[in-house]
Design a protein around this motif. Sequence first.
Motif, short mmCIF file in Angstrom:
data_model
loop_
_atom_site.label_atom_id
_atom_site.label_comp_id
_atom_site.label_asym_id
_atom_site.label_seq_id
_atom_site.Cartn_x
_atom_site.Cartn_y
_atom_site.Cartn_z
N ARG A 196 0.87 -1.18 0.00
CA ARG A 196 0.00 0.00 0.00
C ARG A 196 0.90 1.23 0.00
N ALA A 197 0.34 2.38 -0.27
CA ALA A 197 1.05 3.66 -0.24
C ALA A 197 2.15 3.75 -1.28
N GLN A 198 2.11 2.87 -2.30
CA GLN A 198 3.18 2.89 -3.30
C GLN A 198 3.16 4.17 -4.13
N ASP A 199 1.98 4.78 -4.31
CA ASP A 199 1.90 6.03 -5.08
C ASP A 199 2.57 7.17 -4.31
N TRP A 200 2.19 7.31 -3.03
CA TRP A 200 2.79 8.38 -2.21
C TRP A 200 4.30 8.19 -2.15
N GLU A 201 4.75 6.95 -1.96
CA GLU A 201 6.18 6.68 -1.81
C GLU A 201 6.94 7.04 -3.09
N MET A 202 6.41 6.66 -4.26
CA MET A 202 7.13 6.98 -5.49
C MET A 202 7.10 8.47 -5.79
N TYR A 239 -4.04 1.29 5.09
CA TYR A 239 -3.50 2.62 4.81
C TYR A 239 -2.60 3.08 5.95
N GLY A 240 -3.09 2.97 7.19
CA GLY A 240 -2.30 3.39 8.33
C GLY A 240 -1.05 2.55 8.52
N ARG A 241 -1.20 1.24 8.36
CA ARG A 241 -0.05 0.34 8.54
C ARG A 241 1.08 0.69 7.56
N TRP A 242 0.74 0.87 6.29
CA TRP A 242 1.79 1.11 5.30
C TRP A 242 2.26 2.56 5.28
N ARG A 243 1.44 3.49 5.77
CA ARG A 243 1.95 4.86 5.90
C ARG A 243 3.05 4.92 6.97
N ARG A 244 2.93 4.07 7.98
CA ARG A 244 4.00 3.97 8.99
C ARG A 244 5.28 3.42 8.36
N VAL A 245 5.14 2.45 7.45
CA VAL A 245 6.31 1.90 6.76
C VAL A 245 7.00 2.99 5.93
N VAL A 246 6.20 3.82 5.25
CA VAL A 246 6.77 4.92 4.48
C VAL A 246 7.55 5.85 5.39
N SER A 247 6.97 6.19 6.55
CA SER A 247 7.63 7.13 7.45
C SER A 247 8.93 6.56 8.01
N ARG A 248 8.99 5.23 8.17
CA ARG A 248 10.22 4.61 8.63
C ARG A 248 11.27 4.57 7.53
N THR A 249 10.81 4.44 6.29
CA THR A 249 11.72 4.35 5.16
C THR A 249 12.27 5.72 4.77
N HIS A 250 11.41 6.73 4.82
CA HIS A 250 11.80 8.08 4.42
C HIS A 250 11.63 9.02 5.61
N GLU A 251 12.71 9.31 6.28
CA GLU A 251 12.64 10.17 7.46
C GLU A 251 12.11 11.56 7.10
N GLY A 252 11.35 12.12 8.02
CA GLY A 252 10.84 13.47 7.83
C GLY A 252 9.58 13.55 7.00
N THR A 328 0.11 -0.34 15.17
CA THR A 328 0.49 -1.75 15.22
C THR A 328 1.33 -2.19 14.03
N SER A 329 1.71 -1.27 13.17
CA SER A 329 2.51 -1.61 12.00
C SER A 329 3.84 -2.24 12.45
N PRO A 330 4.10 -3.50 12.12
CA PRO A 330 5.31 -4.18 12.61
C PRO A 330 6.57 -3.69 11.90
N ARG A 331 7.64 -3.64 12.64
CA ARG A 331 8.91 -3.19 12.07
C ARG A 331 9.41 -4.12 10.97
N LYS A 332 8.97 -5.37 10.98
CA LYS A 332 9.43 -6.31 9.96
C LYS A 332 8.95 -5.92 8.56
N LEU A 333 7.94 -5.03 8.48
CA LEU A 333 7.49 -4.58 7.17
C LEU A 333 8.44 -3.58 6.54
N ALA A 334 9.32 -2.99 7.35
CA ALA A 334 10.24 -1.99 6.82
C ALA A 334 11.24 -2.64 5.86
N ARG A 335 11.57 -1.92 4.79
CA ARG A 335 12.60 -2.39 3.87
C ARG A 335 13.94 -2.33 4.58
#
Length: 352
Positions: A196-202, A239-252, A328-335
């Motif tokens: 999820r959130a692949q559009d925002w991330e790209m 949406y919430g789970r993967w937005r947390r992954v984006v925030s962990r991947t891209h600081e700020g 509850t977004s698990p850290r294991k989802l982070a790249r």
Amino acid sequence: MKQFPDSPHAPAETRGWPPISVIMPVLNEERHLREAVGQVLAQQYPGEIELVLAVGPSQDRTQEVADAIAAADRRVTVVPNPTGRTPNALNAAIAASRNDIVARVDGHAMLPSDYLRVAVETLAETGADNVGGVMAAEGITPFEQAVACAMTSKIGVGAAAFHVGGTAGPADTVYLGVFRRSALARVGGYDEHFQRAQDWEMNHRIRQTGGLVWFQPRMRVSYRPRPNVKALAKQYFHYGRWRRVVSRTHEGTINLRYLAPPVAVLAMLLGLLVSPFFPLALIVPGGYALAIAAGSAVTGSGLPTAAKLRLPLVYATMHCSWGWGFLTSPRKLARPPGQTVRREEPAPRFGE
């Protein structure tokens, strides 16, 4: 309109209008696929259009329908997406496409007839790498009407222009998107790690590499909301789970708008937990309930009564599901650190 380079073989009536590749991820879309394809191919666009369908392992007759469409119209190509995941489908379709302008469309999106024309005009006028418009939620049932209202209000989704509208201008992200292939090549396409959130991330990577993402309110695409509470809760939880992954991947990349739902969920849970000992703590969940009721009365004033009665439940479902998914977004989802944008092999041949 500023002109794009022409092919020397282009018909005279299409000169100045570049050919467009439309890419469409498709999974379990038997009911809507012919209509969605028809809207793409019927665009009032002077240039040439090709459509690439990336079809996943569907549980209905989607593959059969897609193959029949391609057999009947040489403008349509079908490619496989064995994973069934959206970013993989998008990359597969980009790899199979050939034009310098690439438009992403969903299998159930309802495009206005001038969508591609407005997109190309906007790309030329602004120099943007990606342009997109409004995700215009439209419901039929009372529940869908309530969701559509919530998805187009600041109470429901914040102030993102692609949800609530606004004036044309630079944006963090847009709905769907019409891209320059050079921008897709520069960032390596969609990151297939993000379910999820692949559009925002790209779009974030496009902006980080010096590109411009542009919101064009004239590009208004009709969207059908989820039909029930369970489906809506699942959608916003992810949406919430993967937005947390984006925030962990891209600081700020996180801000107060994104933190509001998880903070509200934590506050209400804490209030309920301590209320047996401190009854005044119920003011937190009670205050939220009153705020949602008041907000529903204001934003739902034009809705039919049946939809208006469902609006508080819809707001609460969206807020709490998004917030709980974020918390509850698990850290294991982070790249993993240092891992580059991941694509399935063979990698898309951008620019070929």
